[in-house]
Every structure is written in structure tokens, then in C-alpha cells.
Design an enzyme around this catalytic site. Structure first.
Site, PDB file in Angstrom:
ATOM      1  N   HIS A  44      -8.741   8.907  -0.539  1.00 32.38           N
ATOM      2  CA  HIS A  44      -7.875   8.088  -1.385  1.00 32.38           C
ATOM      3  C   HIS A  44      -6.537   7.893  -0.685  1.00 32.38           C
ATOM      4  CE1 HIS A  44     -10.391   7.696  -4.854  1.00 32.38           C
ATOM      5  NE2 HIS A  44     -10.658   8.982  -4.835  1.00 32.38           N
ATOM      6  N   LYS A  99      -4.848   8.460 -16.958  1.00 32.21           N
ATOM      7  CA  LYS A  99      -4.184   7.151 -16.989  1.00 32.21           C
ATOM      8  C   LYS A  99      -4.518   6.418 -18.288  1.00 32.21           C
ATOM      9  CE  LYS A  99      -5.842   3.509 -15.117  1.00 32.21           C
ATOM     10  NZ  LYS A  99      -6.397   2.458 -14.256  1.00 32.21           N
TER      11      LYS A  99
END
Length: 950
Positions: free
Chosen positions: A152, A602
């Protein structure tokens, strides 16, 4: 002396750390003065002293003068100043790492009980709990600890920079040698200044975006740099602890067998979800490069052993089994010794090792040719076809040495190499493959249309899809293959991925490919679709003689809050399906399930995410237990608290009772990789902390498990709901919050930072919460010192639930003291609250064009931050944040005066950069913007200072 008193004796002295940081700072200052001159040196010193002073006492006039200075810097001077602070943070990180390493080394040398989370401490706890040697052996035999390296886009440092920093660490550690004379110290200090000078001369920002191939090599770096040394050392520490606490057998051997329980995984080169650059060819390359690297390490170690095991047959008598194997090698001895086939006839171990090196080189040569794109067939008569045959030869040598009284020799470098082969095989790591569920659905729909035009898969409901897929997968005959040429390009590539999996299993071994992870799994059919694609590629099916076979481990990934609530439906649908159950049993009867921390956080905030993940684990294990299937949970943790991060030992112990079951797998990404695995010493520590967490959390395998209290669970259920409501009220239901986020954070500019091959958004022009990935979401809030995803909603939830009821407050305080899950949650929250800085966040808020909007949202964030600090301290019964972890607290506090100038510079650069782009919109490329380069450096520097990206 109790454990706490003992550890206090060895606690790192803050004055030692300050002295080392001061030395690094002076040497860096010397380098800046020498290479850049007085202007840069004075600019850095003015900001450093000024912001240190402001941390002690606010002075609006001084703050304004410093900001005026910053706005007068040209781009070149700005870059130099940013680099100075960035390198300073890197040096502070090195100083802290070295100090803690010395602290642990002092404890080991003392011969007394070691730190919490060490093998020594964990085994003492188990021994005191009445765990026998036999039970410990049973527990160790079921352990499977697997960090999974991912690519990532969160690690901002280049590999070159990391190698330079490693040299600084090694050089600085030499200053710790006892009895060092003044002249020796001066020479080492000069060498250290030279290393810092090289750091200054090295560009820490990539000049081009990395390709996936670069990321693959970046991931492999950690094996070469630390893990090939750290893994055998970790097992040695465990063996030492067993000897110390459980004793040894009369012949000096351990009272139990220690199987290889450390394993490693990788997503780098296999994770194609949202990354079009990960092609089937790249996946094959990743597997081959991993195999090439581990074979090179084995060859190097066999080479070293040749000069150690120089035993003469006149001095000892090798075992009959060993001599028989040496005789069997005679068919290739001419090739090995190039005609001198009697070489080392009286040194049998050396002779054997020469032959083993030759066979490894033959295997390596085949892999290297394949990497170059050449067709290559493994010469099975001379090469090692499998790691098992290599391991067999190593164990023959070991057992033979033991047979003639050389157990102590066998337990040295030879045993280390055996441990490496048991851990890494020829595959090095288990390469997982990941793709999003809709890709498989579309591929299956098109394939079925070509196989049978009457099948309209897209029109089927979930039940009909499951039935259709099960019938096709379970057919006893061969499945008809679609005409590849007639298929859509994306469908062809999807099929090619499964063919690469089959091919790589053949090349690097069955452990070379790990699990196939399906992101956005919403239904059981999503898993069955992947199984059908695997069946078409020959990875699963019915063998006419041996029955069902399945060489594909499939892991559904549950990411959002909604997904977590539907875990039961998906797993029940799968495990109750006879076809799936039969193939799962054929693959080992272990169901992998991946849980996504990042997106759920999130989506619904930290409280709802943490609690729903906790509850989901209990549901998952309950279902798999009911169907007689073993479960392996795969934790998709990010580096930061906002993405499920936090100390590994504590986080494993905080898992629900009886859910770990000896196996844990979790992602390691971003700065976590470099902080844990850049140095051998730290890697040994981190592997030990994780492995002992797994041991202690898996006691349910040998002891009745503890149970969570119902009243604690009910309280947490209400807290999660209140926290989610507060989070969604701000993020989802307050107009303009997403605009605020994009304007007051550098999230747009992060896209220019060449730190990952994967896009930061799923849909480039979409500003919605669903489009932005969790990493830049957390990264952006961290850079602007909000750190909001890791704590927002906790304060409101605690305050609302307790109200004015003292009994409820007492209940929360008991939960913190008694419940590892709740304690870990609030401990991680304290770290995130400490890293937040509301005064600095207010400066970022002024970047918004809509001042009314920014003031409204910032005020809510500031109020919630204050509320959360107060509530967490009240529940934890502390006077200050992170009071229970003073060393970490001091580390974070020490960084603030140096982060302040960087944040102030970044705010100025964001204004300048965005102003430039607004004036030149449509007239040029973003790279022509003179402010972009220093801005990207500021992002790197703040990430290094906070030890936080995504």
C-alpha cells in the site's frame, strides 16, 4: 524482586537518549554548515529554537515572525530546511531504536526475567499457570504466526535511504562498546558524520513513481536485510527460554519439539484490486524473484558451512544413513568436482555440502532463466526439485553429527539453516492474490454465456447463483472450456491469473501461493465464483482415482460495517454447501476469513469498526466450529490506529476469547514494515512480541477459555452505536465535510508523491468517501494533525453513555482494568489523541476557502477532541495521556517542537502550490509547479516525524 521492579532497573534512561539525539543533531548541523552554508544553517536553527520556545510558552509575535521568515524562503531554501528536519527525525528514530535495543540486551545479559512479551516472560506465565512441557509442545505444534507484507502506498522512504539509515544505526551502535577510548570514539564519530553526510546527499524522494517490480524488490529487501538473521535468532531465544524454565533432557536436548511456526506472506505482485499494473506476468515474476532470493541465501549459508564442518572421517564416524546418501550422490560427483570425483573423500560433510551447493545452483539457474523470460526445465537428476529434499540432506548431516557426539556443533549454523528452510522453503513467502468480487462475477457471467447461451447468470438471484455454481463445480466430468479468443480481454486476464497460480505452485512449490482474497465479498456466490474459475484452471475438481482435490485457499474479505453484519449469511451459505464443504476438506479443512480494518473504520468510525470486528470474529469462529472446520482469521490491519494498527502483542491478546486458536495472519504495511524489519535486532524483538501474543491468546487450545462478561458486551454494543452515530453525523451528514477534508489536508497532493504503484482513489475524479481509499484518508488527516479517524466519536459515546451516573463510570473503569479489548482500544486512542494537535489543525483549517464551513467543522473536531481526552482520562483514571507508557509519550512529545515548523511550512506550501495551479489551470503539467517538490518533501518529513502515514 518482582517483574516491574526488575524492568525498572533496565528502563532506558532519557538522559542517554537526549545525549545521543544531541550528538546526532550536532553532526547533522556540521554537515549542513559544511555542505549548504550559513544561510541554510541559520534558517534551520532560527525555526528550531523559535518553535521550541513556542512549545514552552505561546508568543504571538514570535509565531508571526517565524511565519514571515517561512514565507520569505525561496523554493530551494525551503527544500533544504525541510530536509534538515526530515533527516533529524530519521536520526531520532535511529537513536530511540538503538536505545531500546541496548535496554533489551542489558536485560538478556542480566540472566534475570525479561520484558513483558519476551519468550522468557510468556513461558514463565504459562509455567506458573501449570502448563506442562507436554502441553506446551501441543500448543507450539498448533501455532501459525504469519505477517503479510503489502505494498500500500504508505512507505515514503526509498530503499536506498533505508540502507543508508541502517549503516547509521550500525555505526552509532559501536559507540556503545564498553571501554572505548577517546581516539576510538572520535574516529567512530567522524565515520558517523560521514554516514549522515551521505544521507544529506541522497534524494529521499523518488523521482519517478515506482512500478510494481520496484515494490516487489522493496518487499524482498526486508528478508535480506533482517529476516534471514532474525528468524533463527528468534527460535534460539525461544529455545533458551525453554531450557531456562522447563529444563533439558539428560542428553542436553530440549524436552519438547519446536516446529516452525513463523511464516511470512506477501501481497506485493499479487494484489490486483484497483491496481491495473498487477498483471498475471507480474504475479509470476513476484513468485520467481522470491524463490531466487531465498535460494541465493541458502547457497551463501551452505558455502559458509563448508568451512565449518571440516570433520575428518579419521576422527569420527558419520551415520550409515548419511554415508548412504553420499554414495547416492556419486551419480553427479563428476559434474560437481569437475573430474576430481574423489575430492574431500576423508571430509564427508564438506563433500556433501559441495554437492548440495551444486544442486542448489542448478535450481537457482533454472529460476533465473525463467525470470529472464527463457523457457527452462529443471534438471531433476541434479537440481533440488523441492525444499523437502534439501531439508532432508541438512537433517541427515545434523543427525549424523549428533550420532558421534557433536550435538553442540549441530546446534549452531547448521540448525539456523534448517530453521530457515523450514520457514521459507523455496517459496520465501506465501504470495496472496486479491481481486474485487465484481471482476469475478463479470468473468463468470461471460464464460457461462459462452458455455451455454441459455444461462443468464446476471438475471439469477443469489440462491439460483449458488445452485448453478455448485452444480458446475461439482461435476464429475471435465468442464467445457470457453473459446478464449471470443472472450473479453478482462475475462481472459482473470482466467490467466488462475493459470499462473497453477503454474507457480508447480514451479516454487505448493506453499508459493497463499490465499485468494476476494475484496467486497457480499455473498456466498462471490466465493463460489472464484472456486469455479479455479476449477476451469485445473486447481480444483475430482480426480478419477483420488477423489476431490482443491489447490486453492479462498478468503472472503469483509470490509465495511454492512459487510461485517452479513458475515453469518455468507459463511452459512458456503459451509452448508456440500460441494464447497467437500473441496474445503480436500484443501485441508481450514477456512480463511479476512477482516478489513481500514474500510470499516473509514465507513463507520473507530468504535463501530473495532466492536463489529470483535463480534464478527466470534460469529465466524462459532460458525466454523459448528461445521467442524478450522478457522484462520486474516486481519487487514494498517499501520496506524485509524487503520487497525497498534502494538502487535497487545492487539493479539485483545482478540475475542477462543478465536485465535493458534493461528493468526495480519497485514504489515507502510512505515510499520521499515520500523519493524529494517534492523535485525528490532525484527527479533517484534517477532518475539507477536509470537508470544499468539501463544498466550491461544491458551484455549490447552485450557478452558475465559468468557467475556455479558454486561461489558452490552455496554460496548451501546458505545459502538453512539460512536458510529457521532462519526456519521460529522462525516456523512454534515454538508461540506468532504470538501473540508480535501481543502485542509494535502490529500490531493499525495497523489503526486511517488510512493506506490496503486492509485489513491478508486475513481479518480470522485471526491466521495466511498471513492477515496482508506490509506490517503488516514494519511491526510494525520498530516493536518487531526488524526480524526482514530478517535472521533469515542468521547461522545463515553460521555453520553455514562451521563451523571457514578455506577456507569465505575463500570467503564472496571472494563478498562479487566477487559483486554477495551483497554487496547483506549490505549491506542490515547496515542492518536497525543499525535493530534488542535492548534496546528486550526492553521490547516484556514486553508479552506469557505471560512464559515471550516470554522463550523473545525470547532466540532476540536470539541470532540477535548471531550475524548477528558473522557478517556476519566475512564483510564490517569492524569495525562499515555501516562502508562511514559517512554512512548516522551518520544512523541519530543517530536512536537520539530513537527511544528514542518506543519507551518507545509501550510504555506499548500497555499503557494494551489495558488500557482489556479493561475495556470490548463496551461501546463503539475510537475512544472515549483512548489510541488518541497511540498512532497514536507509530506515525507511529517510522516517520518509522526511515524505515521497510513
Amino acid at each position: 524482586m518482582n517483574q516491574a521492579d526488575h524492568n525498572d532497573r533496565f528502563l532506558p534512561q532519557d538522559k542517554e537518549l537526549r545525549a545521543r539525539v544531541r550528538l546526532f543533531g550536532e553532526l547533522l548541523g556540521n554537515v549542513i554548515w559544511k555542505l549548504e552554508g550559513k544561510t541554510v544553517f541559520d534558517a534551520v536553527e532560527t525555526l528550531r529554537r523559535g518553535f521550541v520556545s513556542l512549545r514552552k510558552e505561546e508568543d504571538p509575535e514570535l509565531r508571526q515572525r517565524l511565519m514571515d521568515d517561512i514565507t520569505q524562503f525561496d523554493t530551494t531554501l525551503t527544500e533544504r530546511v525541510i530536509r534538515a528536519f526530515s533527516i533529524y527525525f530519521s536520526l531520532v528514530n535511529i537513536a530511540e531504536e538503538d536505545l531500546f535495543y541496548r535496554w533489551r540486551r542489558a536485560q538478556v545479559s542480566s540472566g534475570e526475567p525479561l520484558w513483558l512479551g519476551s519468550f522468557d516472560q510468556a513461558l514463565r506465565e504459562l509455567h506458573d499457570d501449570g502448563v506442562t512441557a507436554q502441553e506446551l509442545e501441543e500448543l507450539l505444534g498448533q501455532l501459525h504466526y504469519q505477517p503479510v507484507f503489502t505494498a500500500h502506498p504508505t512507505e515514503a522512504r526509498r530503499r536506498t535511504t533505508m540502507e543508508n539509515q541502517r549503516r547509521v544505526f550500525e555505526t552509532a551502535d559501536r559507540l556503545n562498546q564498553p571501554g572505548l577510548g577517546d581516539e576510538e570514539r572520535r574516529l567512530i564519530t567522524e565515520e558517523l558524520e560521514g554516514q549522515i553526510q551521505i544521507l544529506w546527499r541522497t534524494n529521499e524522494v523518488r523521482v519517478r513513481k515506482p512500478e510494481v517490480q520496484d515494490e516487489i524488490k522493496y518487499g524482498l529487501f526486508y528478508f535480506e536485510e533482517s529476516l534471514f538473521e532474525a528468524v533463527p535468532q528468534s527460535y534460539r531465544f525461544l529455545e533458551k527460554a525453554i531450557r531456562r524454565i522447563y529444563g533439558v533432557n539428560p542428553d542436553g536436548s530440549l524436552p519438547m519439539r519446536i516446529p516452525a511456526f513463523l511464516h511470512f506472506g506477501s501481497w506485493i505482485g499479487g494484489d490486483r484490486d484497483g491496481n491495473p499494473n498487477v498483471t498475471p506476468e507480474v504475479t509470476a515474476l513476484a513468485s520467481r524473484l522470491a524463490m531466487e532470493q531465498v535460494l541465493r541465501e541458502y547457497i551463501k549459508r551452505v558455502n559458509e558451512l563448508r568451512n565449518v564442518l571440516t570433520h575428518s572421517s579419521y576422527m569420527c564416524e558419520p551415520s550409515a544413513e548419511f554415508l548412504a546418501s553420499l554414495q547416492a550422490d556419486s551419480t553427479i560427483s563428476n559434474a560437481v568436482f569437475q573430474g576430481a570425483s574423489d575430492r574431500f573423500e576423508t571430509e564427508p560433510y564438506r563433500r556433501k555440502l559441495y554437492i548440495m551447493r551444486y544442486r542448489l545452483r542448478e535450481t537457482l539457474g533454472t529460476v533465473s532463466r525463467r525470470i529472464r523470460g527463457e523457457a527452462a526445465v529443471l534438471p531433476t537428476n541434479s537440481a533440488y526439485a523441492t525444499p523437502d529434499s534439501f531439508l532432508h540432506d541438512l537433517k541427515l548431516i545434523r543427525d549424523s553429527l549428533i550420532s558421534h557426539g557433536d550435538r553442540n556443533i549441530a546446534s549452531g549454523a547448521l540448525t539456523d539453516l534448517i530453521r530457515l528452510v523450514e520457514t521459507f522453503g523455496f517459496h520465501l513467502h506465501h504470495l496472496d492474490v486479491r481481486q474485487e468480487s465484481t471482476v469475478h462475477t463479470e468473468a463468470v457471467a461471460e464464460i457461462l454465456r459462452h458455455i451455454d447461451p441459455s444461462l443468464d447468470y446476471t438475471a439469477m438471484d443469489e440462491s439460483a447463483r449458488q445452485q448453478c455454481l455448485a452444480e458446475l463445480i461439482g461435476r464429475g466430468d471435465e468442464l467445457p472450456q470457453p473459446d478464449r479468443a471470443a472472450l473479453d480481454e478482462r475475462t481472459r486476464e482473470t482466467l490467466e491469473v488462475f493459470e499462473v497460480i497453477r503454474r507457480m505452485r508447480g514451479e516454487v512449490g505448493p506453499d508459493g501461493i497463499g490465499t485468494y482474497v476476494i475484496s467486497m465479498t457480499h455473498a456466498a456466490s462471490h466465493v463460489l465464483e472464484v472456486l469455479l474459475l479455479g476449477r476451469l484452471a485445473g486447481l480444483a475438481g475430482e480426480h478419477p482415482e483420488h477423489g476431490a482435490f482443491c489447490h486453492l485457499r479462498i478468503s472472503p474479505l469483509f470490509e465495511t460495517i454492512e459487510d461485517l453484519l452479513h458475515v453469518e449469511d455468507v459463511l452459512e451459505g458456503l459451509l452448508s454447501n456440500p460441494v464447497y464443504a467437500r473441496l474445503l476438506a480436500a484443501s485441508g479443512n481450514v477456512q480463511d476469513v479476512m477482516l478489513g480494518y481500514s474500510d470499516s473504520c473509514k465507513d463507520g468510525g473507530i468504535l463501530a469498526s473495532s466492536w463489529n470486528l470483535y463480534e464478527a470474529q466470534k460469529k465466524i469462529v462459532g460458525i466454523t466450529d459448528r461445521y467442524g472446520v478450522r478457522c484462520q482469521l486474516f486481519h487487514g490491519r494498517g499501520g496506524t490506529v485509524g487503520r487497525g494498527g497498534g502494538p502487535t502483542h497487545e492487539s493479539i491478546l485483545a482478540q475475542p476469547p477462543a478465536t485465535v486458536q493458534g493461528r493468526i495472519k495480519f497485514t504489515e504495511q507502510g512505515e510499520v514494515l521499515s520500523y519493524k524489519y529494517s534492523n535485525v535486532e528490532t525484527a527479533v524483538y517484534e517477532l518475539g512480541m507477536g509470537a508470544t501474543g499468539l501463544m498466550l491468546a491461544s491458551r484455549s487450545l490447552i485450557r478452558p477459555p475465559r468468557c467475556d462478561r455479558d454486561d461489558y458486551r452490552e455496554t460496548m454494543e451501546e458505545l459502538a452505536r453512539l460512536g458510529e452515530d457521532a462519526y456519521r453525523d460529522l462525516i456523512d451528514h454534515t454538508p461540506g465535510t468532504l470538501d473540508y477534508f480535501y481543502e485542509i489536508t494535502p490529500v490531493q497532493e499525495i497523489g503526486y508523491l511517488n510512493i506506490g504503484s496503486r492509485p489513491s482513489h478508486r475513481r479518480k475524479t470522485d471526491r466521495s468517501k466511498s471513492s477515496i481509499r482508506a490509506i490517503p484518508w488516514v494519511f491526510g488527516w494525520a498530516q493536518s494533525r487531526h488524526t480524526l479517524p482514530a478517535w472521533y466519536g469515542i468521547g461522545t459515546a463515553l460521555e453520553t453513555w455514562r451521563g451523571d451516573d457514578p455506577a456507569r463510570l465505575e463500570q467503564l473503569q472496571r472494563m478498562y482494568q479487566e477487559w483486554p479489548f477495551f483497554r487496547s482500544l483506549l490505549s491506542n486512542c490515547q496515542m492518536a489523541l497525543t499525535k493530534a494537535d488542535m492548534r496546528t489543525a486550526a492553521e490547516y483549517a484556514r486553508l479552506s476557502h469557505d471560512t464559515d464551513l471550516s470554522e463550523r467543522i473545525y470547532s466540532r473536531v476540536r470539541e470532540e477532541h477535548s471531550r475524548t481526552v477528558n473522557e478517556v482520562l476519566r475512564v483510564a483514571q490517569l492524569d495525562g495521556l499515555m501516562e502508562e507508557t511514559p517512554l512512548l509519550a516522551r518520544s512523541l512529545q519530543r517530536r512536537n517542537p520539530y513537527l511544528d515548523p514542518l506543519n507551518s511550512i507545509q501550510i504555506h506550501l499548500l497555499r503557494q502550490s494551489r495558488g500557482f495551479e489556479a493561475e495556470n489551470e490548463g496551461n501546463g503539467d503539475a510537475r512544472e509547479n515549483p512548489w510541488i517538490s518541497p511540498l512532497l518533501r514536507s509530506i515525507n518529513a511529517i510522516a517520518a516525524g509522526m511515524r505515521n502515514t497510513g
